[in-house]
Design a protein around this motif. Sequence first.
Motif, PDB file in Angstrom:
ATOM      1  N   ARG A   1       0.825  -1.204   0.000  1.00 26.52           N
ATOM      2  CA  ARG A   1       0.000   0.000   0.000  1.00 26.52           C
ATOM      3  C   ARG A   1       0.864   1.262   0.000  1.00 26.52           C
ATOM      4  O   ARG A   1       0.516   2.272  -0.627  1.00 26.52           O
ATOM      5  N   ASN A   2       2.003   1.201   0.685  1.00 30.56           N
ATOM      6  CA  ASN A   2       2.917   2.347   0.697  1.00 30.56           C
ATOM      7  C   ASN A   2       3.367   2.716  -0.715  1.00 30.56           C
ATOM      8  O   ASN A   2       3.505   3.901  -1.045  1.00 30.56           O
ATOM      9  N   LEU A   3       3.606   1.704  -1.542  1.00 27.91           N
ATOM     10  CA  LEU A   3       4.013   1.975  -2.920  1.00 27.91           C
ATOM     11  C   LEU A   3       2.895   2.686  -3.671  1.00 27.91           C
ATOM     12  O   LEU A   3       3.151   3.661  -4.398  1.00 27.91           O
ATOM     13  N   GLU A   4       1.669   2.220  -3.483  1.00 27.96           N
ATOM     14  CA  GLU A   4       0.538   2.872  -4.141  1.00 27.96           C
ATOM     15  C   GLU A   4       0.379   4.305  -3.640  1.00 27.96           C
ATOM     16  O   GLU A   4       0.131   5.230  -4.430  1.00 27.96           O
ATOM     17  N   ASP A   5       0.534   4.491  -2.326  1.00 26.05           N
ATOM     18  CA  ASP A   5       0.449   5.832  -1.745  1.00 26.05           C
ATOM     19  C   ASP A   5       1.533   6.737  -2.319  1.00 26.05           C
ATOM     20  O   ASP A   5       1.285   7.911  -2.614  1.00 26.05           O
ATOM     21  N   ALA A   6       2.726   6.179  -2.470  1.00 26.72           N
ATOM     22  CA  ALA A   6       3.851   6.959  -2.986  1.00 26.72           C
ATOM     23  C   ALA A   6       3.576   7.442  -4.399  1.00 26.72           C
ATOM     24  O   ALA A   6       3.775   8.616  -4.728  1.00 26.72           O
ATOM     25  N   VAL A   7       3.123   6.538  -5.236  1.00 28.27           N
ATOM     26  CA  VAL A   7       2.829   6.890  -6.627  1.00 28.27           C
ATOM     27  C   VAL A   7       1.727   7.945  -6.681  1.00 28.27           C
ATOM     28  O   VAL A   7       1.828   8.937  -7.415  1.00 28.27           O
ATOM     29  N   GLU A   8       0.695   7.750  -5.867  1.00 30.75           N
ATOM     30  CA  GLU A   8      -0.420   8.702  -5.835  1.00 30.75           C
ATOM     31  C   GLU A   8       0.024  10.071  -5.330  1.00 30.75           C
ATOM     32  O   GLU A   8      -0.465  11.112  -5.799  1.00 30.75           O
TER      33      GLU A   8
ATOM     34  N   GLY B   1       2.913  11.378  -5.760  1.00 33.78           N
ATOM     35  CA  GLY B   1       3.873  11.996  -6.659  1.00 33.78           C
ATOM     36  C   GLY B   1       5.320  11.706  -6.322  1.00 33.78           C
ATOM     37  O   GLY B   1       6.225  12.369  -6.836  1.00 33.78           O
ATOM     38  N   ALA B   2       5.562  10.713  -5.470  1.00 34.13           N
ATOM     39  CA  ALA B   2       6.930  10.337  -5.127  1.00 34.13           C
ATOM     40  C   ALA B   2       7.514   9.441  -6.210  1.00 34.13           C
ATOM     41  O   ALA B   2       6.794   8.663  -6.838  1.00 34.13           O
ATOM     42  N   PHE B   3       8.808   9.557  -6.437  1.00 35.48           N
ATOM     43  CA  PHE B   3       9.447   8.754  -7.480  1.00 35.48           C
ATOM     44  C   PHE B   3      10.868   8.339  -7.126  1.00 35.48           C
ATOM     45  O   PHE B   3      11.585   7.791  -7.957  1.00 35.48           O
ATOM     46  N   GLY B   4      11.287   8.576  -5.918  1.00 34.06           N
ATOM     47  CA  GLY B   4      12.624   8.191  -5.464  1.00 34.06           C
ATOM     48  C   GLY B   4      12.655   8.238  -3.948  1.00 34.06           C
ATOM     49  O   GLY B   4      11.630   8.439  -3.303  1.00 34.06           O
ATOM     50  N   ALA B   5      13.835   8.092  -3.383  1.00 36.55           N
ATOM     51  CA  ALA B   5      13.978   8.131  -1.927  1.00 36.55           C
ATOM     52  C   ALA B   5      15.336   8.719  -1.555  1.00 36.55           C
ATOM     53  O   ALA B   5      16.313   8.471  -2.254  1.00 36.55           O
TER      54      ALA B   5
END
Length: 199
Positions: A158-165, A167-171
């Motif tokens: 779910r964190n990955l989905e949240d990240a994409v939503e 606007g995150a694309f790196g860390a």
Amino acid sequence: MASIDYYLGTISPYCYLAGLRLEEIAEKHGATITYKPVDLMQMFDRTGGIRPKDRHVSRQEYRAQELTRWAAHMGVPFHLNPAHWPTNMAPSSYAVIAAQNAGGGDLGGLVHAFTRATWAEQRDIAEDSVIRDILQAHGFDPDLADKGLFVGAETYGRNLEDAVEAGAFGAPFYVVRETGQRFWGQDRLDFLERHLASL
């Protein structure tokens, strides 16, 4: 009070170089942090990035120079080619998720310790013994390494989905929930602090 979603990779060198500056900034400005470990490689795939091993040689060479420069600038130990990289991020990510749910320990220190173990200490953070040791060293029950695996896996996805939503694309990637302001990279923490100071 501002709320920061911190999208991180437990094997990210730039998360390691961030140290505990996010925690210091949040404390100074009364902000809260929600730690959201993600599968960085899937994040790259989902958001137009390229996995490190697949990048053009010029990008790989620049990354090597930049990481070495930043480690020297921050004055921290650093192995450009650590013995256990890449390694499976999931077990350490599940441990962070379980620790955050359990509470009671030093969560920021725990996250940093996983990255430090990879980039400074030549330890494999996919190994159960390493995860348990790091959990215990930061005030958490080492048995969290084996608890809540289903919840951990579910939250990790779910964190990955949240990240994409979001606007995150790196860390490291930091999102201030109240304003939607996004900050990518440990070298943007000064901008994050200025933003928090303006709220």
